[in-house]
Enzyme design. Structure first.
Site, PDB file in Angstrom:
ATOM      1  N   THR A 240     -33.854  24.963 -83.748  1.00  0.00           N
ATOM      2  CA  THR A 240     -34.967  25.285 -84.937  1.00  0.00           C
ATOM      3  C   THR A 240     -34.948  24.429 -86.071  1.00  0.00           C
ATOM      4  O   THR A 240     -34.608  23.391 -85.361  1.00  0.00           O
ATOM      5  CB  THR A 240     -33.221  26.666 -85.413  1.00  0.00           C
ATOM      6  OG1 THR A 240     -34.419  26.784 -86.627  1.00  0.00           O
ATOM      7  CG2 THR A 240     -32.111  26.038 -85.674  1.00  0.00           C
ATOM      8  N   CYS A 241     -35.948  24.394 -87.041  1.00  0.00           N
ATOM      9  CA  CYS A 241     -36.124  23.642 -88.081  1.00  0.00           C
ATOM     10  C   CYS A 241     -36.553  24.288 -89.308  1.00  0.00           C
ATOM     11  O   CYS A 241     -35.782  24.594 -89.889  1.00  0.00           O
ATOM     12  CB  CYS A 241     -36.881  22.722 -87.319  1.00  0.00           C
ATOM     13  SG  CYS A 241     -38.721  23.415 -87.174  1.00  0.00           S
ATOM     14  N   GLY A 242     -37.534  23.691 -89.736  1.00  0.00           N
ATOM     15  CA  GLY A 242     -37.809  24.296 -91.349  1.00  0.00           C
ATOM     16  C   GLY A 242     -38.925  25.094 -90.612  1.00  0.00           C
ATOM     17  O   GLY A 242     -38.134  26.214 -91.702  1.00  0.00           O
ATOM     18  N   TRP A 269     -35.987  28.047 -90.681  1.00  0.00           N
ATOM     19  CA  TRP A 269     -34.725  28.158 -91.831  1.00  0.00           C
ATOM     20  C   TRP A 269     -35.834  28.357 -92.684  1.00  0.00           C
ATOM     21  O   TRP A 269     -35.327  29.144 -93.910  1.00  0.00           O
ATOM     22  CB  TRP A 269     -34.424  26.528 -91.896  1.00  0.00           C
ATOM     23  CG  TRP A 269     -33.392  26.156 -93.816  1.00  0.00           C
ATOM     24  CD1 TRP A 269     -33.402  26.189 -94.594  1.00  0.00           C
ATOM     25  CD2 TRP A 269     -32.022  26.802 -93.185  1.00  0.00           C
ATOM     26  NE1 TRP A 269     -32.266  26.541 -95.210  1.00  0.00           N
ATOM     27  CE2 TRP A 269     -32.274  27.252 -94.289  1.00  0.00           C
ATOM     28  CE3 TRP A 269     -30.573  27.591 -91.897  1.00  0.00           C
ATOM     29  CZ2 TRP A 269     -30.538  27.226 -94.631  1.00  0.00           C
ATOM     30  CZ3 TRP A 269     -29.931  27.257 -92.474  1.00  0.00           C
ATOM     31  CH2 TRP A 269     -29.452  27.699 -93.256  1.00  0.00           C
TER      32      TRP A 269
END
Length: 283
Positions: A240-242, A269
């Site tokens: 996962t990330c932004g 996110w």
């Protein structure tokens, strides 16, 4: 030095040697965050690797979703690739103008559609130019090519699946954002999002996996970075990330280390951070 693998990562030397292969297709997937002050399409129009076509991450996406650049449905992906002259039997190489930032997202996108003959260009356009390889500013002549896809649902996770994984701990979750954002010490670049991370997730900033020139670090170096972050490179993993872009760099790294059971949280996110009913951890 990269170990060339046409299914994950190839060097600029490999691409230069194969540039005239009839079944090679090159994609420029340059994409930048709004605060970068750069325009990927404009940069492509000004200069790109000979024969490259522009893959617009924001346009080749699911228009029905309010979230940014979510993976396109198979029919849209197929039609866009046909319009770019990319289809069955092609070896695809994807690069970006940052070195390695958004290209891995397109690598994952192809794999999601069941297409595995795709590699990221190690070091991207900056390395290609720095070494004096040819560039051009004209768009290639496109010829339609049929593409068949088979969506690989196991390569993507939605918010419900990630919430279950966080609760049960049956997957490890690895967050590619910078440490300050992961801890909740720095504000999110997108307005309206809470700060912090998915409970139980580990943090491996995508940039830590890269050298100064935008190339990926060696397998041993990456293995050590994951170990320091208490990430088991052999365990099934959700990245996962932004907004689902740099999470693909972590997926690419884990895939190169031999992990065949990695999925990407597409909403990342941008989705998790906006729902009050989802728990957020800090620190």
């Amino acid at each position: 030095m990269a170990i060339d693998d046409p299914k994950t990562l190839v060097s600029t030397a490999w691409l230069a040697a194969h540039l005239d292969d009839p079944d090679l297709r090159i994609l420029d997937a340059s994409y930048y965050l709004p605060d970068a002050g750069r325009d990927g399409r404009a940069e492509y129009a000004a200069a790109h690797i000979p024969g490259a076509r522009y893959f617009d991450i924001n346009e080749i996406a699911d228009a029905r979703s309010a979230l940014p650049h979510m993976a396109a449905p198979p029919e849209k992906f197929m039609s866009r690739m046909r319009a770019l002259g990319v289809g069955d039997g092609h070896q695809v190489v994807v690069y970006d103008g940052a070195g390695l930032f958004s290209a891995a997202r397109v690598w994952w996108n192809f794999r999601l559609m069941g297409k595995t003959d795709i590699a990221v260009l190690d070091g991207g356009f900056p390395k290609w130019k720095a070494e004096g390889h040819p560039v051009e500013d004209m768009e290639p002549i496109i010829r339609d090519r049929h593409m068949t896809v088979q969506r690989q649902a196991h390569l993507v996770k939605d918010v419900t699946q990630v919430a279950a994984a966080a609760k049960l701990g049956d997957w490890q979750i690895v967050d590619a954002r910078a440490a300050a954002r992961f801890r909740g010490d720095a504000p999110e670049p997108r307005a309206g999002l809470r700060a912090g991370h998915i409970p139980g997730s580990k943090n491996v900033h995508y940039a830590s996996l890269l050298n100064a020139d935008g190339t990926m670090k060696s397998l041993d170096e990456m293995r050590a970075i994951f170990a320091a972050a208490e990430v088991d490179v052999n365990r099934r993993t959700i990245t996962t990330c932004g907004s689902g872009v740099t999470a693909a760099i972590v997926m690419l790294a884990l895939t190169r280390l031999g992990n065949a059971d990695v999925a990407l949280y597409d909403g990342s996110w941008t989705e998790w951070g906006q729902f009050e009913q989802l728990q957020v951890a800090k620190g």
